[in-house]
Design a protein around this motif. Structure first.
Motif, short mmCIF file in Angstrom:
data_model
loop_
_atom_site.label_atom_id
_atom_site.label_comp_id
_atom_site.label_asym_id
_atom_site.label_seq_id
_atom_site.Cartn_x
_atom_site.Cartn_y
_atom_site.Cartn_z
N HIS A 189 -15.78 -4.97 46.65
CA HIS A 189 -16.05 -3.93 47.57
C HIS A 189 -16.35 -4.58 49.07
O HIS A 189 -16.61 -5.66 49.22
N VAL A 190 -16.02 -3.52 49.95
CA VAL A 190 -16.66 -3.94 51.53
C VAL A 190 -17.46 -2.94 51.99
O VAL A 190 -17.50 -1.89 51.99
N SER A 191 -18.56 -3.57 52.40
CA SER A 191 -19.73 -2.61 53.10
C SER A 191 -19.68 -3.01 54.56
O SER A 191 -18.79 -2.46 55.42
N GLY A 192 -20.41 -3.94 54.88
CA GLY A 192 -20.55 -4.40 56.32
C GLY A 192 -19.14 -5.02 56.61
O GLY A 192 -18.58 -5.86 55.84
N LEU A 193 -18.78 -5.56 58.19
CA LEU A 193 -17.79 -6.20 58.39
C LEU A 193 -17.94 -6.78 60.00
O LEU A 193 -18.50 -5.92 60.72
N GLU A 194 -17.80 -8.15 60.22
CA GLU A 194 -17.82 -8.45 61.67
C GLU A 194 -16.86 -9.59 61.23
O GLU A 194 -16.83 -10.39 60.40
N SER A 195 -16.33 -9.94 62.65
CA SER A 195 -15.67 -11.33 62.75
C SER A 195 -16.56 -12.40 63.56
O SER A 195 -17.48 -11.93 64.24
N ASP A 196 -16.38 -13.62 63.37
CA ASP A 196 -16.83 -14.65 64.05
C ASP A 196 -16.09 -15.00 65.24
O ASP A 196 -16.57 -15.86 65.87
N GLY A 197 -15.01 -14.41 65.51
CA GLY A 197 -14.08 -14.69 66.65
C GLY A 197 -13.43 -15.98 66.59
O GLY A 197 -12.89 -16.37 67.58
N ALA A 198 -13.55 -16.60 65.39
CA ALA A 198 -12.87 -18.00 65.30
C ALA A 198 -11.93 -17.93 63.91
O ALA A 198 -11.91 -18.92 63.18
N GLY A 199 -11.42 -16.97 63.59
CA GLY A 199 -10.53 -16.70 62.44
C GLY A 199 -10.92 -16.19 61.03
O GLY A 199 -10.31 -16.14 60.32
N LEU A 200 -12.26 -15.70 61.27
CA LEU A 200 -12.74 -15.27 59.81
C LEU A 200 -13.46 -14.12 60.08
O LEU A 200 -13.98 -13.51 61.20
N PHE A 201 -13.34 -13.10 59.15
CA PHE A 201 -14.19 -11.84 58.86
C PHE A 201 -15.33 -12.34 57.79
O PHE A 201 -15.00 -12.89 56.92
N TYR A 202 -16.35 -11.49 58.12
CA TYR A 202 -17.59 -11.61 57.10
C TYR A 202 -17.68 -10.20 56.81
O TYR A 202 -17.86 -9.21 57.43
N CYS A 203 -17.67 -10.24 55.26
CA CYS A 203 -17.77 -8.67 54.68
C CYS A 203 -18.83 -8.65 53.70
O CYS A 203 -19.18 -9.48 53.11
N GLY A 204 -19.55 -7.32 53.95
CA GLY A 204 -20.89 -7.19 53.09
C GLY A 204 -20.25 -6.81 51.60
O GLY A 204 -19.22 -6.04 51.88
N GLY A 205 -20.94 -7.20 50.52
CA GLY A 205 -20.32 -6.76 49.14
C GLY A 205 -20.86 -5.86 48.55
O GLY A 205 -21.12 -5.79 47.28
N GLY A 206 -21.64 -4.97 49.33
CA GLY A 206 -22.43 -3.86 48.73
C GLY A 206 -23.56 -4.40 47.64
O GLY A 206 -24.09 -5.38 47.77
#
Length: 220
Positions: A189-206
């Motif tokens: 699952h994906v809750s939160g989402l943000e990019s580090d601006g350097a090639g990765l997204f970080y996704c909250g896992g609920g």
């Protein structure tokens, strides 16, 4: 834009490069943001700053944090039921608050171009709001439940969560057209989402209590 001119979205499996946690949470991981050094995650009754190199919790702020999180370069913004708190990350002090546009029914949040962009889950939309007043400036419709929201390099992305199907979507901010989709494995699952601006997204896992790093598609 006429439907006959729309192009099919590029679709690929999401490449999960790392998992962080599970972290002890009140209700799972909701909002996620990045301050240039740490990944911040909303965990219900606190905001935690995760060191992406070690995976350890570097800081913890005891603040209501039940949905989206954003960072404007100086302050954190945190959805807390029917309001958005503006927080000094050095002290955890709330320096201002505004009404949340969904009055408790909001999901993800991002900062871009002087505005907050707030996902509204069941309404299937993203709203741009004035961070000083909470006034709604524009609305972008989606055809999926919207979770996390992220702007990176001029691109608007959001997470979706419908049953056990989740993906990350790059959309046209003018009309909501889906340009790219990164499909998460079933049940991830994906809750939160943000990019580090350097090639990765970080996704909250609920409710898993996890934060996952997903590789962002390379640009030519």
């Amino acid at each position: 834009m006429n439907d006959t001119t729309r192009k099919e979205a590029f679709v690929a499996p999401a490449e999960i490069t790392r998992e962080y946690g599970p972290f002890e949470t009140q209700s799972g991981v909701a909002g996620v943001t990045h301050d240039g050094r740490h990944v911040w995650a909303a965990t219900g009754d606190r905001l935690i700053a995760i060191d992406p190199a070690s995976g350890e919790i570097a800081r913890s702020l005891p603040r209501p944090a039940d949905a989206g999180t954003a960072f404007d370069g100086t302050h954190l913004y945190q959805l807390a039921e029917a309001r958005i708190d503006k927080i000094d990350p050095a002290t955890g002090t709330v320096v201002a608050s505004i009404p949340a546009p969904g009055l408790g029914c909001d999901s993800g949040m991002a900062w871009a171009d002087g505005s907050l962009w707030v996902g509204q889950y069941r309404e299937r939309r993203i709203v741009q709001i004035d961070p000083a007043t909470g006034a709604v400036l524009r609305t972008i419709a989606s055809d999926r439940f919207v979770t996390g929201v992220s702007w990176v390099d001029g691109e608007l992305w959001h997470g979706t969560w419908e049953g056990d199907d989740c993906d990350l979507r790059h959309i046209d901010p003018r009309d909501g057209q889906v340009l790219e989709r990164l499909e998460m494995p079933p049940g991830v699952h994906v809750s939160g989402l943000e990019s580090d601006g350097a090639g990765l997204f970080y996704c909250g896992g609920g409710r898993s209590g996890l934060v996952r790093a997903v590789r962002r598609p390379a640009r030519a």
